[in-house]
Write an enzyme that holds these catalytic residues in place. Structure first.
Site, PDB file in Angstrom:
ATOM      1  N   SER A  53     -10.238  -9.979  45.189  1.00 18.30           N
ATOM      2  CA  SER A  53      -9.791  -8.360  45.349  1.00 18.30           C
ATOM      3  C   SER A  53     -11.289  -7.262  45.017  1.00 18.30           C
ATOM      4  O   SER A  53     -12.150  -6.388  45.368  1.00 18.30           O
ATOM      5  CB  SER A  53      -8.972  -7.687  45.605  1.00 18.30           C
ATOM      6  OG  SER A  53      -8.311  -7.119  44.572  1.00 18.30           O
ATOM      7  N   LYS A  96      -7.552  -1.796  41.027  1.00 20.37           N
ATOM      8  CA  LYS A  96      -8.160  -1.845  41.613  1.00 20.37           C
ATOM      9  C   LYS A  96      -9.348  -0.891  41.772  1.00 20.37           C
ATOM     10  O   LYS A  96      -9.437   0.499  40.473  1.00 20.37           O
ATOM     11  CB  LYS A  96      -7.920  -0.668  42.874  1.00 20.37           C
ATOM     12  CG  LYS A  96      -6.578  -1.970  44.097  1.00 20.37           C
ATOM     13  CD  LYS A  96      -7.176  -2.775  44.385  1.00 20.37           C
ATOM     14  CE  LYS A  96      -6.606  -3.715  45.254  1.00 20.37           C
ATOM     15  NZ  LYS A  96      -6.721  -4.893  46.085  1.00 20.37           N
TER      16      LYS A  96
END
Length: 187
Positions: A53, A96
């Site tokens: 990701s 993230k």
């Protein structure tokens, strides 16, 4: 045990000296263990990235250090890569990039991100995502986060609880140390 005691007698080493040495080494080992525990639980964390990701900034299986003290006296900034407890299942932690800050309105239109109506310039993303989202107003004390690999990232756009509370941030990713050394901070 008898052999050890005989060895000390032959070398003219007293039981008291042996006891002091054992106690001295025990103190050193315990002190090192306490310091190690303190650093690993309160100062830095070690993480192995399991998914793609965050490609191409952080690849699967990369190992990174997380600075747990980064946000004690400052706030997360746009662009910081953070480790945090996943808002929909706090038994998992995620990694993230901070995209939206408290009080801002964020929206995704045709692969572009807009903050308060202005286009966000992002040189770290792998490819644009054509998933439109928002607009979302980010609550105070919360952040909107996204992976750099937008087409392969389960992030704020898709969560039931869209925002990461500052209290759930574990720290800031600062160094990727394996397979090669790289600074992850923009500063």
């Amino acid at each position: 045990m008898k052999k050890i005691l005989n060895f000390f007698k032959e070398k003219n080493i007293s039981r008291q000296t042996v006891t002091k040495e054992i106690f001295s080494y025990t103190k050193i080992i315990l002190t090192a263990a306490v310091i190690s525990f303190g650093i690993s639980h309160y100062v830095i964390a070690n993480a192995i990235v399991p998914t793609g990701s965050m490609e191409s900034t952080i690849e699967p299986k990369d190992r990174i250090f997380i600075n747990r003290l980064a946000y004690i006296s400052s706030e997360p900034k746009r662009g910081d890569i953070i480790s945090f407890w996943y808002p929909d299942d706090e038994s998992q932690n995620f990694l993230k990039r901070v995209i939206g800050l408290p009080g801002e309105t964020i929206e995704g239109i045709d692969g572009e991100i807009y903050i308060n109506g202005e286009l966000l310039q992002e040189d770290y993303i792998k490819e644009k995502s054509y998933v439109d989202f928002g607009p979302y107003e980010i609550p105070e004390g919360c952040y909107f986060v996204m992976g750099d690999n937008r087409n392969n990232s389960h992030d704020s756009r898709f969560w039931q609880n869209k925002f990461v509370s500052k209290s759930k941030i574990l720290g800031k990713a600062v160094i990727k140390y394996y397979p090669h050394l790289e600074n992850l901070c923009e500063e």
